[in-house]
Structure formats: C-alpha cells, structure tokens
Write an enzyme that holds these catalytic residues in place. Sequence first.
Site, PDB file in Angstrom:
ATOM      1  N   CYS A   2      53.848 -18.241  24.316  1.00 51.39           N
ATOM      2  CA  CYS A   2      52.815 -18.965  25.063  1.00 51.39           C
ATOM      3  C   CYS A   2      53.430 -19.490  26.345  1.00 51.39           C
ATOM      4  O   CYS A   2      54.622 -19.352  26.580  1.00 51.39           O
ATOM      5  CB  CYS A   2      52.313 -20.136  24.238  1.00 51.39           C
ATOM      6  N   ARG A  28      52.086 -14.783  29.788  1.00 52.69           N
ATOM      7  CA  ARG A  28      52.728 -15.132  28.519  1.00 52.69           C
ATOM      8  C   ARG A  28      51.715 -15.271  27.387  1.00 52.69           C
ATOM      9  O   ARG A  28      52.103 -15.351  26.219  1.00 52.69           O
ATOM     10  CB  ARG A  28      53.506 -16.450  28.646  1.00 52.69           C
ATOM     11  N   TRP A  75      49.329 -17.562  23.217  1.00 57.27           N
ATOM     12  CA  TRP A  75      49.392 -16.240  22.611  1.00 57.27           C
ATOM     13  C   TRP A  75      49.400 -16.486  21.115  1.00 57.27           C
ATOM     14  O   TRP A  75      50.377 -16.934  20.548  1.00 57.27           O
ATOM     15  CB  TRP A  75      50.668 -15.511  23.036  1.00 57.27           C
ATOM     16  N   ASN A 101      55.503 -23.840  22.539  1.00 58.16           N
ATOM     17  CA  ASN A 101      55.681 -22.376  22.574  1.00 58.16           C
ATOM     18  C   ASN A 101      56.775 -22.038  21.566  1.00 58.16           C
ATOM     19  O   ASN A 101      57.875 -22.576  21.641  1.00 58.16           O
ATOM     20  CB  ASN A 101      56.109 -21.907  23.960  1.00 58.16           C
ATOM     21  N   GLY A 102      56.463 -21.196  20.604  1.00 54.19           N
ATOM     22  CA  GLY A 102      57.457 -20.830  19.592  1.00 54.19           C
ATOM     23  C   GLY A 102      56.815 -20.722  18.224  1.00 54.19           C
ATOM     24  O   GLY A 102      55.579 -20.653  18.105  1.00 54.19           O
ATOM     25  N   GLU A 481      59.707   9.225  19.913  1.00 54.77           N
ATOM     26  CA  GLU A 481      59.482   8.076  20.804  1.00 54.77           C
ATOM     27  C   GLU A 481      60.250   8.247  22.107  1.00 54.77           C
ATOM     28  O   GLU A 481      59.725   7.968  23.193  1.00 54.77           O
ATOM     29  CB  GLU A 481      59.878   6.767  20.112  1.00 54.77           C
ATOM     30  N   LYS A 485      58.471   8.237  25.835  1.00 60.09           N
ATOM     31  CA  LYS A 485      58.860   7.299  26.899  1.00 60.09           C
ATOM     32  C   LYS A 485      59.209   8.072  28.181  1.00 60.09           C
ATOM     33  O   LYS A 485      58.744   7.754  29.265  1.00 60.09           O
ATOM     34  CB  LYS A 485      60.054   6.433  26.459  1.00 60.09           C
ATOM     35  N   GLU A 488      55.944   9.752  29.673  1.00 58.06           N
ATOM     36  CA  GLU A 488      54.836   8.926  30.174  1.00 58.06           C
ATOM     37  C   GLU A 488      55.182   8.156  31.434  1.00 58.06           C
ATOM     38  O   GLU A 488      54.289   7.828  32.222  1.00 58.06           O
ATOM     39  CB  GLU A 488      54.318   7.986  29.074  1.00 58.06           C
ATOM     40  N   HIS A 504      63.479  27.345  14.618  1.00 60.55           N
ATOM     41  CA  HIS A 504      62.331  28.195  14.244  1.00 60.55           C
ATOM     42  C   HIS A 504      61.415  28.416  15.456  1.00 60.55           C
ATOM     43  O   HIS A 504      60.191  28.357  15.343  1.00 60.55           O
ATOM     44  CB  HIS A 504      61.556  27.550  13.093  1.00 60.55           C
ATOM     45  N   LYS A 604      47.177   0.178  29.639  1.00 63.39           N
ATOM     46  CA  LYS A 604      47.359  -0.459  28.339  1.00 63.39           C
ATOM     47  C   LYS A 604      45.960  -0.724  27.763  1.00 63.39           C
ATOM     48  O   LYS A 604      45.036  -0.986  28.530  1.00 63.39           O
ATOM     49  CB  LYS A 604      48.090  -1.784  28.536  1.00 63.39           C
TER      50      LYS A 604
HETATM   51  C1  AGP Z   1      53.104   3.852  24.611  1.00 64.09           C
HETATM   52  O1  AGP Z   1      54.096   3.572  25.499  1.00 64.09           O
HETATM   53  C2  AGP Z   1      51.800   4.056  25.198  1.00 64.09           C
HETATM   54  N1  AGP Z   1      51.443   2.980  25.996  1.00 64.09           N
HETATM   55  C3  AGP Z   1      50.709   4.481  24.219  1.00 64.09           C
HETATM   56  O2  AGP Z   1      51.101   5.669  23.616  1.00 64.09           O
HETATM   57  C4  AGP Z   1      50.406   3.466  23.114  1.00 64.09           C
HETATM   58  O3  AGP Z   1      51.446   3.394  22.208  1.00 64.09           O
HETATM   59  C5  AGP Z   1      49.148   3.914  22.379  1.00 64.09           C
HETATM   60  O4  AGP Z   1      48.098   3.956  23.293  1.00 64.09           O
HETATM   61  C6  AGP Z   1      48.813   2.985  21.216  1.00 64.09           C
HETATM   62  O5  AGP Z   1      48.532   1.720  21.691  1.00 64.09           O
HETATM   63  P1  AGP Z   1      48.341   0.547  20.613  1.00 64.09           P
HETATM   64  O6  AGP Z   1      49.623   0.327  19.904  1.00 64.09           O
HETATM   65  O7  AGP Z   1      47.923  -0.633  21.437  1.00 64.09           O
HETATM   66  O8  AGP Z   1      47.243   0.970  19.680  1.00 64.09           O
END
Ligand code: AGP
Length: 609
Positions: A2, A28, A75, A101-102, A481, A485, A488, A504, A604
């Site tokens: 927070c 935050r 938060w 906050n915590g 993963e 990264k 993207e 394969h 996001k």
């Molecule tokens: C990950 O870096 C991406 N931003 C994206 O793949 C993300 O993980 C995916 O959209 C899922 O989001 P969420 O965890 O908020 O559901």
Amino acid sequence: MCGIFGCILKEGTAAPLIHASLKSLEYRGYDSVGIATINKNKIILKKDQGKIDEVHRIINLDDLPGKIGVGHTRWATHGAPLKINAHPHLDCTGQIAVVHNGIIENFSELKLELENLGHRFVSKTDTEVIPHLIEETLKKDSSLSLADAVLETVKALEGSYAIAVISTIEPDKIICARNESPLVLGVSKDGVYCASDIPAFLPVTNKAVLINDGELIVLSSAGYEIKKIRDSSPVSRKPEIIDWTPEMAVKKGYPHFMIKEIHEQPATLRNTLRMQEHYLDLIATFLDRANEVFLVACGTSYHACLAASYMFSKLAFLPTYPVYASEFVEQHGKSVNIDSTILAVSQSGETADTLAAVTCAQQRAATILGLTNVIGSTLTRVSRVYIGQQSGPEIGVAATKTFTSQLSVLAQLALRLSKKRGKISQDEMDALEERLENLPDIVDTIVQKQEKKAKQLAKKYKNSKVFFFLGRGISTATAYEGRLKLMEISYVPSIAFPAGESKHGPISLIEPGFPVVFICPKDGSHRTLISNIMEMKARGASIIAVVEEGDEEIKELSDDYIEVPKGIPEVLSPIPFSVPLQLLAYYMALEKGHNPDTPRNLAKSVTVK
Ligand code: AGP
C-alpha cells in the site's frame, strides 16, 4: 503493498497535499483510499473503496480541516477492497488513527486477546489491531506518551509494517515505525512528511531521511526524532538531497518498472511466506478431496500451473492437469463435472479466457479455487475459496514478481497437501520449508550477482534471429517462461520444448551459432540433460546454460552460462532459475531499443489510470 503518507504543515491545511501525495503513490495500490486529520482536538476521517479520483469526486478528499494528517491508498491483502476495510483505522474511542503498509502475521491472536478485553473491531483487516493495541497500552499505563505506547505496540507485532499514527491525545505529532516495509521522511521549511516512497513528497521537498528497519520516528513541527525500537536508543540521521524527477521517483530510480519489479522479488517472495495459514489449509483440503484437478490459466500464469503440476505430483502424489484457459472449454468443457476442481491462477484476476473457463466449469457444478494478486477481482468473487499472493501491483506488462510469487504459493500448497497425505517425512518437510524461507535471499543474490552477466549476454546475442529454451522435468515450465519473456518484450522469435522433445523435430533448425538456452538445476534430470546439450552442441549450437554454482560439467559444455546458488530443491527450482531469464529478456529489449514496460500489441489485464 500500500501507500502511506503523513504530514505536519506549519501553515495551511494538510488534506490537499495528502490527497496529491497519495495520487503519486497510487502505483502501490488502488483498492481504496482514506485520509484522517486532526482539527480542534478531533479526528476527521474520510475514506472509501475505489481509485483516488473516483473517491475524490464523491467525497472530496481536500476539505478536511487541520494542518496535520495521514493518508493511505490500499492494495488489499487482508479483507476485501471495501470501505469498511479502508485505512485509516480507528480505536474504540476514535482518538487514534493508523495507516499501515505491510502484513501483521499474528493479527488473529492479537485480535482475539483484544476482543476478550472488550475491544470492538469493525473490519476484516490485520491492520485494525494496531490502533486498538495502542489504546489498550495507554489504558494500562496512562502515563505513557503516545510514542511510547506505539513503541510497546510495535514490539508485539510480527510481520512487516510501516505505520503512521495520529491521535488527539497528542494532536501535534505523527508517530511512525518501520519493519521491512518502506518508509522515508521528507523535511522542508514548510513542514515534515513521512511516506512509503519518495514520489509522495518530491513536489514539496527533495530532502529525504531514509528510515531503517526497527526504527520509530516522532514527527512534530519542530522536526523529527528517530530511535531504535529495540532499546529506544536515539538515532541521528541527516537528510539527503534526492535529484530525481517525480517520474524517476515512482520507479525508485530504476529506468523501467520491469527491472524495478525484478529487483522487488526478494521482498515479494518474503510476502508470500506470510500467507494466512487458514486459506492455505482450506485450499489444500479441497485439492486433497478432489477427484480431478485442473490448473487453469494463461501466459505466465499457465507456466506457474505447469510447474505446479510437477510439484503436486512429486510432493503429494496428486495428478493435476495444467490447461491453457483459452483451450479449456474446447478440451474439457464437456467432461468437467461436479467432481472436478479448478484451481484458476491469474495475477490480475480479470483475464477473460481464464474467467470463461471458470464460468464453463461453474456451470457444470465444478469447485472453483483461485490464486490471484488482486483481492476484489472477478476471480475472487467467483471462487469458492481464493488466496491472495500479496505481490503488490505489477505495472510492467511482463509478469515477473507475480510469477515467482505464484510459484512460491503453489509450492506451499503442494507441501501442505503432501503433509496432509503423509507423503513426506517431517524432516523432509522442514528441509523444504527452510529452503523456501531462504529463497528471497537466494533470489537477491542472483539479481545482485548475475544482472551484469545477463546484460553482457543480451549484447552478445542481440543479432540472433531465434532462440531455443530447453529444460527437463519441472524446468520445462521455466523454459516456457523464459521463452515468453524474451518474445513478449524483445520481439525475438523464441521456441521452448521439453529438452527430450527437441530431437523429435526442432533439432532440424539448429545451425552453427544458433543460441539454445538450457535450464540446468542439479536434479534428477541433470544427467539426461547433458546428453541433450551434447546433441545441440554437435550441430554447432551456442549453448547458454543457467546452472548451479560449481556445476563445472555443464559450464565446460557451455559457450556462456549464468549461475544460481546451489542446493535448490527440484520442486522450487523454477523460482530462482527464472530470474536470469527475466534479466536476459529485459536487457535484450534494451539492446533492441524497445521499452520493456509497454511491449507492442500487449497490455496488462488491469492497469492503474
Ligand atoms: C506475461 O508476462 C503476460 N503479461 C501475460 O502472458 C499474462 O501472464 C497473461 O495475460 C495472464 O495474465 P493473468 O495472470 O493476469 O491472468
């Protein structure tokens, strides 16, 4: 995570400044906001759920009278994002107001004790125990000063906190204290300020006094006094000049949110070790009783599910099915039923594909469990039981700290399930829990020691047209993963496979200099992985290995390597082994001239605007 702020002004009213400062702390947390000031020996308080601008439009956060006040932007971790759980929180008399906050780990015990002493609680938060504890301390010894009562109170708290306390008992002071959560003071000729972060007071002063863990501060119009909580010994510390722009300050001096959030992982991992036992046990019980368990998510969260399927199987002998949420309806829509359990994982709790899969399963009477970073999100509302991972807001589009936090929570669930099923001895349990406790420091070491190396590798391989990421066992999830990264945020085509799969078909792509990133924890797959490395090397691939310190065998086989501390149990390895891959992707994006925080075509699920 927070945002707290407090100020004592020489002239004028505090509320407008508190309001503006909370705005600059909104990255935050943005679930609720509240301000309390003191005027004519009364506490005036305004708070409500929602983002600051919305709340201000409705209740006007600028018109509270008084030169002294505290504020909070939340938060949610304990208690839904509702007005009743918004800060500041008061004691029974309404004379003490606290922003925090915590996470107070022992709040339930303290709350019970205080309720038995007649205190009335109104919220579901951990924070509310603090004003009541101060009240009780002063009731027991009315000769105590407010600062001494706060000192006694924080000594009873376990967990992380940065608090600011005002009271009509001493209406010209703010008492602050810090343990693990960030706190900094600001000083100017017009007043003194305390805040979670420098952006909050940078518009009024660039003179900051950094506060350390275990310190208590008394703010007054005369300035600030610092003393150690342990023995009340005085601490003298001069202000430092901060030469940051407000934008730089929000990023704490980091150039991008992504690299800031990568560096935040030791703290966010510590937060995941402060989960509410009750919810971990509840979810473990549901998983234990389930006939079939689907782990459903998208993107990075799906990779956490994939890793979790290895954890649940290896530790608790529970088979689980990781499913891409966008494929769930097609793949299982007809077979999911009342005996099915869905563990949906989503940091935002708002990802449409994940919610669609949940809705489909719910319509067929399946049990829905949730793991999310956003309390109050849709996923928390549709889940039978959910758990908040406590990573704080993640601003960078690329998930980093929320991924490692998801893995930590899922590992804790697998451990509890294993214990519940008697699949693990107490010694094994203790050993794994000890390693889990050490992970924040291990990740800190990796970030400190390997960031430079990742930067060099990004520079060396910046012209590579495509990358392979390979791992075996649970490291398959880490490889996926790493690939996501890099793709993207640096837009470099990348392919990931279980290493055993590579021969394969995919191996046909290999030609001299083709970069292949291998994830190489020293676990049961280590030996076989070496033969995969040999296969790639034989065709001229450039081997980039993420290895454990001292793994000379693979280091010798590699063109380049990044090391992580040794002795990490297999089921926890995706947490430390994914950090070098986050760093590689970040620096590759910079090498390519891209802004890692706002990758093209992506957003996001939930952003603060
Ligand atoms: C990950 O870096 C991406 N931003 C994206 O793949 C993300 O993980 C995916 O959209 C899922 O989001 P969420 O965890 O908020 O559901």
